[in-house]
Write an enzyme that holds these catalytic residues in place. Structure first.
Site, PDB file in Angstrom:
ATOM      1  N   TYR A 146       1.288  -1.272   0.250  1.00 32.34           N
ATOM      2  CA  TYR A 146      -0.069  -0.281   0.213  1.00 32.34           C
ATOM      3  C   TYR A 146       0.993   1.180  -0.049  1.00 32.34           C
ATOM      4  O   TYR A 146       1.897   1.080   0.974  1.00 32.34           O
ATOM      5  CB  TYR A 146      -1.091  -0.193   1.346  1.00 32.34           C
ATOM      6  N   ASP A 241       8.956   2.660  -0.607  1.00 32.93           N
ATOM      7  CA  ASP A 241       8.851   3.368   0.353  1.00 32.93           C
ATOM      8  C   ASP A 241       8.252   2.526   1.560  1.00 32.93           C
ATOM      9  O   ASP A 241       8.492   1.753   2.108  1.00 32.93           O
ATOM     10  CB  ASP A 241       7.003   2.782   0.044  1.00 32.93           C
ATOM     11  N   LYS A 269       5.203   8.834   8.524  1.00 30.65           N
ATOM     12  CA  LYS A 269       5.047   8.472  10.561  1.00 30.65           C
ATOM     13  C   LYS A 269       6.177   8.790  11.502  1.00 30.65           C
ATOM     14  O   LYS A 269       5.931  10.362  11.729  1.00 30.65           O
ATOM     15  CB  LYS A 269       5.258   6.970  10.342  1.00 30.65           C
TER      16      LYS A 269
HETATM   17  N1  HOZ Z   1      -4.818   2.222   6.919  1.00 34.15           N
HETATM   18  C1  HOZ Z   1      -3.415   3.469   7.450  1.00 34.15           C
HETATM   19  C2  HOZ Z   1      -2.291   2.907   8.244  1.00 34.15           C
HETATM   20  N2  HOZ Z   1      -1.633   1.455   7.663  1.00 34.15           N
HETATM   21  C3  HOZ Z   1      -4.817   3.732   8.932  1.00 34.15           C
HETATM   22  C4  HOZ Z   1      -4.068   4.806   8.911  1.00 34.15           C
HETATM   23  C5  HOZ Z   1      -6.258   5.105   9.919  1.00 34.15           C
HETATM   24  O1  HOZ Z   1      -6.502   4.519   9.754  1.00 34.15           O
HETATM   25  O2  HOZ Z   1      -5.206   5.828  10.655  1.00 34.15           O
END
Ligand code: HOZ
Length: 432
Positions: A146, A241, A269
Site C-alpha cells: 500500500y 516506500d 510516520k
Molecule cells: N491503513 C492505514 C495504516 N496503514 C490506516 C491509518 C488510520 O486509520 O489511521
C-alpha cells in the site's frame, strides 16, 4: 472479562450521524474484527485510555509513528514551544532545514528532500517525479503493498482495501490505473517478465522493502538486491516506500538494514513524531526536477508546518542520540513478545505464523509461511478477529486488521510484554 463500552458506544453513535462510518479512516471502524471500537481519551508511554476509562497496552502506536511512545516529554515540549510562536505560516522556517539535515544524515543516498503532509502525498509525488525523470508512463507496484490512496496506486493495494476485502476503490476510472502494473511481491521472475513486455516504458518500481500493509511481510533474501539490479539495468527509478520502515527497522530504515539503496525514498510516520508529515528524497540529479527548480510540480500550504517540523526534529534527535542502545533494545523486547505469543498459540494448538522485522510485526493465523499477498490472504481472519477482541478485553490494543502491522515502542517494558503474553494465554483460553 468484558470491557465497559458505554461511553465509546455513545460517541460512536454521535460520530456516525455526521461522519461516514463514524471514522476519519476506514480500518478504525473495527468492521474486520467486530466489537466496539474504543474512543481514545488519552495516551501516555506504552498505554492508551478510552472514554470509558479502560487502559490498554498499545501496539498500534498510531500505525507506526510513535516509536517513543505516547506524549514523550521532548516532543510535547517541542510542539508546545513551536505553537507559542504560531501554528502555520505558509512560508519557510529554519526547522525545515533542521529536519532535512536529520533525514539526510540517516539516509546517505538522499541528497535533497521535500516535505509534504502525508505518506500518500510522498508516494504520489515520488511517482510523478520518477515519470518526469524517465519520461516513461508505466509504474510497477506489488500486490498487497500500500502506498497511500492516490488513484493510480489503488490497485491490489493492501491496508484498508485488503481489510475490507475489495479489489480497489470505486471512483477510480480504469483509465487512471492503465499504466499501473501490479505484480506479486517477492517474485523476481514476474518482474523480469514485466520488463520484457514493457521494454523502456517502466518509469519506476515502488516497493515497501518490508511490507507493512498486508501485515508485516519482509522481502525474502536477495529480493531487494534483484530489484536494485534489474531497475539499474533497465534505467528505471527504484522507489523504497519507507513510510513505515524509515527510522523504524533501523535508524536509516530498511535500506540501512539490508544495505540496498534505492533512487528515491519516501518517508512519513516517525519523521512527523505523531504529527502529519511525509517526505520524498533522493539524489540532486532527480530532486532538482522538483518545482521551483524544475518542471515537476508539487506544493502544499501545510508542508513544512512548524508544529510538525518541531515534533519531527525532536523525535529524530532523540532517536539519533539513543540509537546505539535503542534499536537493539527494540529488537530484543519485540522478539520476546512476538515469539512469546507464538509459543502460546502453538501450545493451544492454534495455527500461527509470526512475521517480524525489528519492532514491526504481525501474528498471522495460518500454518503456512506468509511471503506475499497470496499467502497472507489465506490467513484465518475470523480467528484473528476473535483474538483481537479477546486481547482488547484483556487490555491489549492491536491493529484492528490482520492486514496491518503492529509496533512496539522504546517505552514498552518487560512487564508490558509479560502482561501481553498473559493476555494471549487468556485469549487462547489457556491457564495463565
Ligand atoms: N491503513 C492505514 C495504516 N496503514 C490506516 C491509518 C488510520 O486509520 O489511521
Amino acid at each position: 472479562m468484558a470491557r465497559c463500552v458505554e461511553q465509546s458506544r455513545k460517541l460512536q453513535k454521535r460520530a456516525e450521524s455526521m461522519i461516514p462510518g463514524g471514522v476519519s479512516s476506514p480500518v478504525r471502524a473495527f468492521g474486520a474484527v467486530g466489537g466496539d471500537q474504543p474512543f481514545i481519551a488519552r495516551g501516555n508511554g506504552p498505554h492508551l485510555w478510552d472514554a470509558d476509562g479502560n487502559q490498554y497496552i498499545d501496539y498500534l502506536g498510531s500505525w507506526g509513528p510513535l516509536i517513543l511512545g505516547h506524549a514523550p516529554q521532548v516532543v510535547v515540549e517541542a510542539i508546545t514551544a513551536a505553537a507559542r510562536n504560531g501554528t502555520s505560516f505558509g512560508a519557510s522556517i529554519a526547522q525545515e532545514a533542521d529536519l532535512a539535515e536529520l533525514v539526510i544524515s540517516a539516509f546517505p543516498h538522499i541528497q535533497k528532500v521535500r516535505f509534504v503532509s502525508s505518506g500518500t502525498e510522498a508516494t504520489m509525488s515520488a511517482i510523478r517525479l520518477a515519470r518526469a525523470y524517465t519520461k516513461r508512463k508505466y509504474i510497477v507496484k506489488f500486490e498487497g503493498c500500500y502506498h497511500g490512496h492516490a488513484d493510480a496506486l489503488l490497485v491490489k493495494a493492501g491496508s484498508g482495501i485488503a481489510t475490507l476485502g475489495i479489489p480497489g476503490s470505486a471512483g477510480v476510472p480504469q483509465e487512471f490505473t492503465q499504466f499501473t502494473l501490479a505484480l506479486p511481491f517477492n517474485d523476481t521472475e514476474a518482474l523480469e517478465h514485466a520488463f520484457n513486455k514493457f521494454k523502456h516504458q517502466i518509469a519506476c518500481v515502488i516497493v515497501e522493502p518490508v511490507a507493512g500493509n498486508m501485515g508485516c511481510v519482509p522481502a525474502s533474501g536477495g529480493y531487494l538486491a534483484s530489484l536494485r539490479a534489474i531497475t539499474q539495468r533497465e534505467k528505471t527509478v527504484l522507489i523504497f516506500d519507507e513510510v513505515m520502515t524509515g527510522f523504524r527497522v533501523a535508524f536509516g530504515g530498511a535500506q540501512e538494514l539490508y544495505g540496498i539503496h534505492p533512487d528515491l525514498t519516501t518517508l512519513g510516520k516517525i519523521i512527523g513524531g505523531g504529527l502529519p508529515v511525509g517526505a520524498y528524497g533522493g539524489p540532486s540529479e532527480i530532486m532538482d526536477l522538483v518545482a521551483p527548480l524544475g518542471p515537476m510540480y508539487q506544493a502544499g500550504t501545510l508542508s513544512g508546518n512548524p508544529l510538525a517540523m518541531a515534533a519531527g526534529v525532536a523525535t529524530l534527535q532523540a532517536l539519533r542520540d539513543k540509537k546505539a542502545e535503542l534499536y537493539p533494545q527494540l529488537e530484543k523486547l519485540s522478539a520476546e513478545l512476538v515469539d512469546g505469543v507464538a509459543t502460546i498459540a502453538k501450545d493451544a494448538g492454534i495455527a500461527m505464523r509470526a512475521n517480524r522485522v525489528g519492532s514491526m510485526f504481525t501474528w498471522f493465523f495460518t500454518s503456512d509461511a506468509v511471503t506475499d499477498w497470496n499467502s497472507a490472504s489465506k490467513s484465518d481472519t475470523q480467528a484473528f478477529a476473535r483474538f483481537h477482541r479477546a486481547m482488547l478485553d484483556n487490555g491489549v490494543y492491536l491493529p484492528p486488521s490482520q492486514y496491518e502491522a503492529a509496533f512496539l515502542s522504546a517505552v514498552h517494558t518487560e512487564e508490558n510484554v509479560r502482561q501481553t503474553i498473559t493476555a494471549a494465554k487468556r485469549a487462547f483460553a489457556l491457564k495463565s
